[in-house]
Design a protein around this motif. Structure first.
Motif, PDB file in Angstrom:
ATOM      1  N   HIS A  24      56.619 -66.100   9.332  1.00  0.00           N
ATOM      2  CA  HIS A  24      56.346 -65.728  10.727  1.00  0.00           C
ATOM      3  C   HIS A  24      54.846 -65.675  10.997  1.00  0.00           C
ATOM      4  O   HIS A  24      54.369 -66.145  12.044  1.00  0.00           O
ATOM      5  CB  HIS A  24      56.957 -64.362  11.040  1.00  0.00           C
ATOM      6  CG  HIS A  24      58.372 -64.405  11.530  1.00  0.00           C
ATOM      7  ND1 HIS A  24      58.725 -64.907  12.760  1.00  0.00           N
ATOM      8  CD2 HIS A  24      59.533 -63.978  10.967  1.00  0.00           C
ATOM      9  CE1 HIS A  24      60.026 -64.794  12.937  1.00  0.00           C
ATOM     10  NE2 HIS A  24      60.542 -64.246  11.849  1.00  0.00           N
ATOM     11  N   ASN A  41      57.805 -75.414  14.342  1.00  0.00           N
ATOM     12  CA  ASN A  41      58.913 -75.548  13.400  1.00  0.00           C
ATOM     13  C   ASN A  41      58.453 -76.210  12.099  1.00  0.00           C
ATOM     14  O   ASN A  41      58.866 -75.798  11.005  1.00  0.00           O
ATOM     15  CB  ASN A  41      60.038 -76.356  14.032  1.00  0.00           C
ATOM     16  CG  ASN A  41      61.239 -76.472  13.122  1.00  0.00           C
ATOM     17  OD1 ASN A  41      61.985 -75.526  12.921  1.00  0.00           O
ATOM     18  ND2 ASN A  41      61.418 -77.657  12.535  1.00  0.00           N
ATOM     19  N   ALA A  44      56.711 -73.733   9.845  1.00  0.00           N
ATOM     20  CA  ALA A  44      57.654 -72.825   9.178  1.00  0.00           C
ATOM     21  C   ALA A  44      58.387 -73.520   8.045  1.00  0.00           C
ATOM     22  O   ALA A  44      58.504 -72.974   6.932  1.00  0.00           O
ATOM     23  CB  ALA A  44      58.657 -72.288  10.190  1.00  0.00           C
ATOM     24  N   GLU A  45      58.872 -74.706   8.297  1.00  0.00           N
ATOM     25  CA  GLU A  45      59.660 -75.406   7.285  1.00  0.00           C
ATOM     26  C   GLU A  45      58.822 -75.705   6.045  1.00  0.00           C
ATOM     27  O   GLU A  45      59.286 -75.536   4.912  1.00  0.00           O
ATOM     28  CB  GLU A  45      60.242 -76.689   7.879  1.00  0.00           C
ATOM     29  CG  GLU A  45      61.294 -77.317   7.012  1.00  0.00           C
ATOM     30  CD  GLU A  45      62.177 -78.305   7.759  1.00  0.00           C
ATOM     31  OE1 GLU A  45      62.959 -78.986   7.072  1.00  0.00           O
ATOM     32  OE2 GLU A  45      62.099 -78.395   8.988  1.00  0.00           O
ATOM     33  N   PRO A  55      65.218 -72.807   4.420  1.00  0.00           N
ATOM     34  CA  PRO A  55      65.379 -72.329   5.794  1.00  0.00           C
ATOM     35  C   PRO A  55      66.860 -72.032   6.070  1.00  0.00           C
ATOM     36  O   PRO A  55      67.700 -72.928   6.015  1.00  0.00           O
ATOM     37  CB  PRO A  55      64.873 -73.487   6.656  1.00  0.00           C
ATOM     38  CG  PRO A  55      64.082 -74.362   5.733  1.00  0.00           C
ATOM     39  CD  PRO A  55      64.707 -74.192   4.378  1.00  0.00           C
ATOM     40  N   LEU A  67      63.615 -73.092  12.705  1.00  0.00           N
ATOM     41  CA  LEU A  67      63.393 -72.026  13.678  1.00  0.00           C
ATOM     42  C   LEU A  67      64.288 -72.187  14.890  1.00  0.00           C
ATOM     43  O   LEU A  67      64.499 -73.308  15.364  1.00  0.00           O
ATOM     44  CB  LEU A  67      61.937 -72.032  14.171  1.00  0.00           C
ATOM     45  CG  LEU A  67      60.814 -71.814  13.164  1.00  0.00           C
ATOM     46  CD1 LEU A  67      59.472 -71.868  13.877  1.00  0.00           C
ATOM     47  CD2 LEU A  67      60.980 -70.498  12.427  1.00  0.00           C
ATOM     48  N   CYS A  95      63.819 -66.678  12.706  1.00  0.00           N
ATOM     49  CA  CYS A  95      63.771 -67.432  11.453  1.00  0.00           C
ATOM     50  C   CYS A  95      64.573 -66.704  10.382  1.00  0.00           C
ATOM     51  O   CYS A  95      64.689 -65.474  10.393  1.00  0.00           O
ATOM     52  CB  CYS A  95      62.319 -67.579  10.994  1.00  0.00           C
ATOM     53  SG  CYS A  95      62.081 -68.644   9.547  1.00  0.00           S
TER      54      CYS A  95
END
Length: 265
Positions: A24, A41, A44-45, A55, A67, A95
């Motif tokens: 985050h 996204n 995050a991945e 994920p 996400l 997430c």
């Protein structure tokens, strides 16, 4: 079937939740006007993969991304896309991370650029309602006590609680029993027991409580197209105060937004 977790299992969820909290924070660094939600996204991945996680959302019932990214009137389950964030938007980033066989799940709603005081108040009150709900997640309390705490607080400010979407259990599966509504009556519902691990996630609307699902089969938005805020923690029910397994600490180090910092009492 409600699965009560051992202390060892809760510790594994907490380890997963540390990676989630830091994911985050990595995403939070990029929440600004001009960024696309698809770029968020990707951040995050990549971070989850670099830290040996999976994920939780990607592939879950066919969901295509790491996400859920929900902007303005989108409540939850929005797809990452080519949409560029604009000043005045709010964006909910939800997430999940699977690590060592266990999931963790959390969400945070960010203001983008200059956001109106009315909408900032919605974010602050929604976040506060999350912690009020968590305060009731104690062994021997009832599920309705959590929902009542959230509902009664936000309705004082004429906000509304989404009814069709609820929190849930978390563990080896991303969504487990029981359901955790954000509304309810004190003393009603199932009895909470030590070892329950719950995702508590108020979804609070500025306008009417009604929502609609878009044709993509996922995206949920308000029917009146007024903004909605969403905050979520994964917690463990204890005999005393609930143990919050996920964390906003890393987000708030990045954003330094004291207006949205809430300390559980």
């Amino acid at each position: 079937m409600i699965y009560l977790k051992t202390d060892q299992e809760i510790e594994l969820i907490k380890i997963s939740a540390q990676v989630l909290g830091k994911t985050h924070a990595e995403v939070a660094k990029w929440v600004k006007p001009g960024i696309t939600t698809r770029q968020l996204n990707r951040v995050a991945e990549e971070y989850i993969g670099d830290h040996q996680g999976i994920p939780s959302f990607k592939g879950f019932n066919g969901f295509p991304a790491a996400l859920c990214i929900s902007v303005n009137e989108v409540v939850v389950h929005g797809f990452p896309s080519g949409y560029e964030l604009r000043s005045g938007d709010i964006i909910s980033i939800d997430c999940g991370v699977k690590l060592n066989g266990y999931h963790s799940d959390s969400a945070y709603t960010y203001p983008v650029g200059e956001v109106s005081p009315e909408i900032l108040a919605l974010l602050e009150k929604t976040k506060r309602s999350l912690y009020l709900g968590i305060e009731k997640a104690r062994d021997g309390m009832r599920m309705g006590d959590i929902g009542f705490a959230i509902q009664s607080y936000v309705e004082k400010y004429n906000y509304t609680v989404v009814r069709e979407l609820v929190g849930h259990g978390v563990g080896k599966s991303l969504h487990e029993s029981p359901e955790v509504p954000n509304y309810g009556k004190r003393g009603k519902g199932i009895k909470l027991k030590e070892g329950m691990v719950l995702a508590i996630e108020p979804m609070i609307n500025l306008g009417k409580k009604s929502v609609v699902q878009e044709k993509d089969g996922w995206t949920i938005r308000t029917t009146d197209r007024k903004p909605s805020a969403h905050f979520e923690h994964t917690i463990a029910v204890r005999k005393g105060q609930a143990e919050i397994l996920t964390t906003f600490e890393y987000i708030e180090e990045v954003t330094a937004d004291t207006s949205l910092m809430v300390v559980a009492s």
